[in-house]
Design an enzyme around this catalytic site. Structure first.
Site, short mmCIF file in Angstrom:
data_model
loop_
_atom_site.label_atom_id
_atom_site.label_comp_id
_atom_site.label_asym_id
_atom_site.label_seq_id
_atom_site.Cartn_x
_atom_site.Cartn_y
_atom_site.Cartn_z
N SER A 280 0.80 -1.23 0.00
CA SER A 280 0.00 0.00 0.00
C SER A 280 0.83 1.28 0.00
O SER A 280 0.40 2.28 -0.57
CB SER A 280 -0.97 0.00 1.19
OG SER A 280 -0.30 -0.23 2.39
N HIS B 3 1.27 4.94 4.32
CA HIS B 3 0.39 5.44 3.26
C HIS B 3 0.71 6.90 2.94
O HIS B 3 0.85 7.28 1.78
CB HIS B 3 -1.07 5.33 3.69
CG HIS B 3 -1.55 3.92 3.81
ND1 HIS B 3 -2.83 3.61 4.21
CD2 HIS B 3 -0.93 2.73 3.57
CE1 HIS B 3 -2.98 2.29 4.21
NE2 HIS B 3 -1.84 1.74 3.85
#
Length: 200
Positions: free
Chosen positions: A121, A172
């Protein structure tokens, strides 16, 4: 139009690694994942196992984690790879993943709370960050995707990350910022290219 070969290969590698590890043990078990290359800050800082910054990008905690990331990788990777080309796409992917991992490591060291981390991610948010910058450069679009849609997708993804447990939100954010910065450095709009004007 160039085919998104690198995106397809990355998805295939992630799925293959997951299937192999699923055969060997429990991918939702932190200890098992550390044994097979997941990120754990003390192992990196004390034992100099720097390879974990790279290998952790290809590991996922369970089928749900894998599926969510692969859907996002395909959705972001296909248009971005077509826009910037394979070499720049791979540079954005891996450098963003590394940037996300490093920022996550720094946050763990600052708090003294160490968690086993894995997943693509951080790299995927790097692709999204690059797409956001390119959409701005192209007056609100990248391919068939609108800037507004990208902003909404990013906001929703970050929101669900912060309200859910067990999500490395620092990675992230680090990946997102790294991807946007890399796009600033690497992206050059093609001569004579025209994009319809619409606000982002």
């Amino acid at each position: 139009m160039k085919k998104p070969v690198c995106t397809v290969i990355l998805v295939m590698i992630n799925v293959a690694v997951f299937l192999v590890l699923s055969f060997l043990g429990m991918t939702e078990d932190g200890g098992f994942m550390v044994e097979h290359g997941a990120m754990f800050v003390p192992y990196v800082t004390e034992y100099k196992e720097y390879y974990r910054i790279f290998t952790s990008m290809f590991l996922h905690f369970g089928s749900g984690h894998l599926m969510n990331n692969m859907i996002m990788l395909a959705a972001a990777g296909v248009p971005l790879e077509k826009e910037v080309g394979r070499v720049k796409f791979l540079a954005i992917y891996f450098i963003s993943g590394t940037g996300g991992a490093l920022l996550s490591m720094w946050a763990d060291i600052c708090t003294g709370e160490y968690a086993v981390a894995a997943g693509a991610s951080g790299a995927i948010f790097g692709l999204i960050g690059a797409m956001l910058y390119i959409a701005i450069r192209n007056h609100g679009t990248i391919g068939d995707i609108s800037g507004r849609g990208l902003v909404l997708m990013t906001a929703i993804s970050l929101y669900f990350g912060y309200v859910s447990g067990g999500v490395d939100n620092t990675a992230h954010v680090g990946g997102l910022l790294a991807g946007a910065l890399l796009a600033v450095l690497l992206y050059r709009k093609r001569e004579g290219e025209y994009s319809p004007v619409s606000g982002i």
